[in-house]
Design an enzyme around this catalytic site. Sequence first.
Site: not given
Length: 482
Positions: A144, A178, A236
């Site tokens: 991004k 993550k 996100h």
Amino acid sequence: MQELTFNADRLLLFGATGDLSQRMLLPSLCALNADGLLDPELRIVATARSEMSTREFRQLAREALEKFLPENRRGPMADFLNRISYVAVDAMTPEGYDALADEVGEYNGLAIFLSTAPSLFEPTIAGLKRVGLTKGNARIALEKPLGTDLKSSCEINDAVAQAFSEDRIFRIDHYLGKETVQNLLALRFANIMLEPVWNSNYVEHVQITVAETVGLESRVAYYDDSGALRDMVQNHMLQLLALVAMEPPTSFDSTAVRDEKVKVLRALRPVEAKEVVTGQYRAGAIDGKAVPGYDEELGKESDTETYVALKAHVDNWRWRGVPFYLRHGKRMPERVTEIVVQFRCIPHSIFEGRGAKTEPNRLVIGIQPEENIRLTMMAKVPGLGNEGLRLRPVPLDIAMPDAFSDTVRRIAYERLLLDLIHGDQTLFVRRDEIEAQWDYIDHIRKIWAENDMKPKTYVAGTWGPSAAVALAERDGVTWHDD
């Protein structure tokens, strides 16, 4: 859509001398190598504009690894560095790609990672196509920002699609790499006890917070053009919302998982002006140290937002009537990323006559800085007393590194790079997801423009403008700040 079947035996890394490569990509690859997760045949070709030899680049890489990767995760660094060769290429000069193609050579699978400015995507892809590096089992990963609105995002994706089919395009949202974000999928879809209550009948509201203590740091030029909404919420935070709200996929593969995510994003109700708050920090203090305001850091006056809070609604059967509160800001009192699922109160308390107060159960999923899952349950306070039975919320904690003591804390890019090499798109963002996200964000920016909404000020070191508190309190909700 068919998944790629060949592992890449070449990794072509653009922007190899840049900050992302030095801090994240090279350390991630080195750690994967140390753990024996990279195929012995994999070769890494690094490229950037800087003129240097392979030997000089390997020294640069070594310094980055020593700075950004813990010693116990490096493994045999010489073995890793020997995988790397370097070719200087100016993305705007077509002739440079010939030397790059010669260095890559014949491949069974080629993984390309563009760690460059989006303005270089189109000429880079054109250069790769000219020398045949987009053919066969070649795949490309894009960092991004993929545009600044829906229109520019479509233009970038159209340019990429000229050389790569959708099943060979890997759009990166590093939050999806993550460990705790991936564990959210396991928590939801590997445990029968949660599914019956994961809906509007039992969930009162959901909060998603991404708070940062830092200000502009080294991102001055980019951030003032982007702002908090496009920098963090568009990608996100909407991805986290989609993972919380999605229906169970038919299987854990890229098509099934992303099909369910995009349904959530398309079900988002357009936000009203009263449902969004924007802010910008002024001078204050973080951890007892004075910090300047945004305009002071920038060196000029600006209307760019550094804080956004909004109330979102997913208009489908599962979530109808359940508000999702999203909050992101810079110069917050602490660095924290978490998801809070607040359940409804019990319909009737048998303890009220004894003066014992019950509180609703709450599931808190901590993503950073600590990875943990906490479920608060009501329990009796031990002991005797004249006041009768007393209750209190008791946390049931799962600290991820503690629960799995034989594991290590990994960089999010380790998972994503490994999946890119293997051709697994499950944790990457599909084009229709990106477009649904931009459509939602463009509507918010339109509201700001139509209502002349300027950022409200807040003092650095606080939790944002008072209007953000009111946004939640109007519904009887308190932000989870502890």
